[in-house]
Design an enzyme around this catalytic site. Structure first.
Site, PDB file in Angstrom:
ATOM      1  N   GLY A   1      38.905 -53.128 -15.982  1.00 18.26           N
ATOM      2  CA  GLY A   1      40.354 -53.349 -15.996  1.00 18.26           C
ATOM      3  C   GLY A   1      41.154 -52.216 -16.601  1.00 18.26           C
ATOM      4  N   SER A   2      40.608 -50.986 -16.543  1.00 12.15           N
ATOM      5  CA  SER A   2      41.393 -49.878 -17.116  1.00 12.15           C
ATOM      6  C   SER A   2      42.668 -49.645 -16.307  1.00 12.15           C
ATOM      7  CB  SER A   2      40.552 -48.600 -17.209  1.00 12.15           C
ATOM      8  OG  SER A   2      40.247 -48.085 -15.941  1.00 12.15           O
ATOM      9  N   ASN A   3      42.601 -49.830 -14.997  1.00 14.27           N
ATOM     10  CA  ASN A   3      43.827 -49.702 -14.190  1.00 14.27           C
ATOM     11  C   ASN A   3      44.812 -50.812 -14.534  1.00 14.27           C
ATOM     12  OD1 ASN A   3      43.780 -47.480 -12.022  1.00 14.27           O
ATOM     13  ND2 ASN A   3      41.707 -48.299 -11.930  1.00 14.27           N
TER      14      ASN A   3
ATOM     15  N   GLU B   1      43.727 -42.326 -10.641  1.00 15.22           N
ATOM     16  CA  GLU B   1      44.191 -43.710 -10.456  1.00 15.22           C
ATOM     17  C   GLU B   1      45.173 -44.106 -11.553  1.00 15.22           C
ATOM     18  OE1 GLU B   1      40.426 -45.775  -8.202  1.00 15.22           O
ATOM     19  OE2 GLU B   1      40.472 -45.906 -10.367  1.00 15.22           O
TER      20      GLU B   1
ATOM     21  N   ILE C   1      39.186 -60.840   0.049  1.00 15.31           N
ATOM     22  CA  ILE C   1      40.392 -61.679   0.085  1.00 15.31           C
ATOM     23  C   ILE C   1      40.425 -62.413   1.430  1.00 15.31           C
ATOM     24  CG2 ILE C   1      42.911 -61.684  -0.066  1.00 15.31           C
ATOM     25  CD1 ILE C   1      41.590 -60.776  -2.658  1.00 15.31           C
TER      26      ILE C   1
ATOM     27  N   HIS D   1      41.626 -47.837  -3.734  1.00 12.32           N
ATOM     28  CA  HIS D   1      40.249 -47.540  -3.353  1.00 12.32           C
ATOM     29  C   HIS D   1      39.926 -46.108  -3.794  1.00 12.32           C
ATOM     30  CE1 HIS D   1      36.561 -48.017  -1.065  1.00 12.32           C
ATOM     31  NE2 HIS D   1      36.716 -46.754  -0.713  1.00 12.32           N
TER      32      HIS D   1
ATOM     33  N   LEU E   1      36.530 -57.529  -6.882  1.00 15.60           N
ATOM     34  CA  LEU E   1      35.390 -57.360  -5.985  1.00 15.60           C
ATOM     35  C   LEU E   1      35.227 -58.461  -4.933  1.00 15.60           C
ATOM     36  CD1 LEU E   1      32.729 -55.893  -8.433  1.00 15.60           C
ATOM     37  CD2 LEU E   1      34.219 -54.695  -6.820  1.00 15.60           C
TER      38      LEU E   1
HETATM   39  C1  GRF Z   1      38.595 -48.274  -9.603  1.00 15.82           C
HETATM   40  O1  GRF Z   1      37.902 -47.089  -9.434  1.00 15.82           O
HETATM   41  C2  GRF Z   1      39.209 -48.732  -8.308  1.00 15.82           C
HETATM   42  O2  GRF Z   1      39.469 -47.707  -7.419  1.00 15.82           O
HETATM   43  C3  GRF Z   1      38.145 -49.600  -7.720  1.00 15.82           C
HETATM   44  O3  GRF Z   1      37.521 -50.226  -8.816  1.00 15.82           O
HETATM   45  C4  GRF Z   1      37.675 -49.413  -9.974  1.00 15.82           C
HETATM   46  C5  GRF Z   1      38.223 -50.288 -11.062  1.00 15.82           C
HETATM   47  O4  GRF Z   1      38.226 -49.642 -12.304  1.00 15.82           O
HETATM   48  N1  GRF Z   1      38.689 -50.468  -6.714  1.00 15.82           N
HETATM   49  P1  GRF Z   1      38.867 -50.320 -13.565  1.00 15.82           P
HETATM   50  O5  GRF Z   1      38.238 -51.710 -13.709  1.00 15.82           O
HETATM   51  O6  GRF Z   1      40.336 -50.412 -13.356  1.00 15.82           O
HETATM   52  O7  GRF Z   1      38.511 -49.449 -14.729  1.00 15.82           O
END
Ligand code: GRF
Length: 192
Positions: free
Chosen positions: A14-16, A175, A89, A105, A86
């Site tokens: 969940g870093s994003n 990202e 959907i 992605h 993951l």
């Molecule tokens: C990211 O690299 C994103 O592109 C992919 O899954 C990863 C998630 O990373 N769909 P995080 O959990 O946000 O660190």
């Protein structure tokens, strides 16, 4: 005007998700009102709690369940943001939230997308193919994995001595920089 609602779906670290929470925290445009995960042990739950953001843990069948869809709809999402989510959907979910679901992605789609292409698998495939450039794709979600309309793409070098981890870390930086900004643009353009 009230802040727009973002709901972020994530299955792992969940870093994003966290970057998106932080990016919108101080502004008046939007807020992450909810994190949804299918993984009760996901680190994204700690991140949500640290920021005081609600989270729901769901099962696979919820995504096509009309009661769940109704419950999610009652949060009034302006945008549903998949960030390392993951589960596939299902159509019912896509129909219910038509045009407001986006995904990120970690490759330059249409290259290295599709079933089984997630996380480390993507970077391994990019390196094995001898690519000199990789990157990220932010796209709308439709019924086929990674085939929805592309919103934006950003690239970075694949270095000669890269392994999947070093490439993943360069991609993650890309990202973190661009996912929040792309979401902001979508919200400001009024397209979602
Ligand atoms: C990211 O690299 C994103 O592109 C992919 O899954 C990863 C998630 O990373 N769909 P995080 O959990 O946000 O660190």
């Amino acid at each position: 005007m009230s802040r727009k609602n973002l709901i972020v779906f994530a299955s792992g670290s969940g870093s994003n998700a966290e970057k998106i929470i932080e990016y919108f925290n101080d502004g008046s445009l939007a807020k992450v009102s909810l994190i949804v995960t299918n993984n009760p042990c996901a680190k994204v739950i700690d991140r949500a709690q640290n920021h005081g953001v609600d989270h729901w843990v769901i099962g696979k069948s919820d995504l096509s369940d009309s009661k769940f869809i109704e419950k999610l709809n009652s949060v009034n999402p302006n945008l549903i943001v998949l960030a390392g989510f993951l589960l596939k959907i299902p159509e019912e979910f896509i129909r219910a939230f038509e045009g407001i679901i986006i995904n990120i992605h970690p490759s330059l789609l249409p290259k290295f997308g599709g079933k089984g292409m997630y996380g480390r698998h993507v970077h391994e495939a990019v390196i094995s193919a001898g690519e000199k450039i990789s990157g990220i794709s932010i796209h709308f979600v439709n019924e086929s994995y990674d085939e929805g309309k592309i919103i934006s793409q950003f690239s970075c070098a694949v270095k000669e001595n890269d392994d999947p981890d070093s490439l993943a870390s360069r991609i993650h930086s890309l990202e973190h920089e661009h996912y929040p900004k792309t979401i902001e643009k979508l919200l400001l353009n009024g397209s979602v």
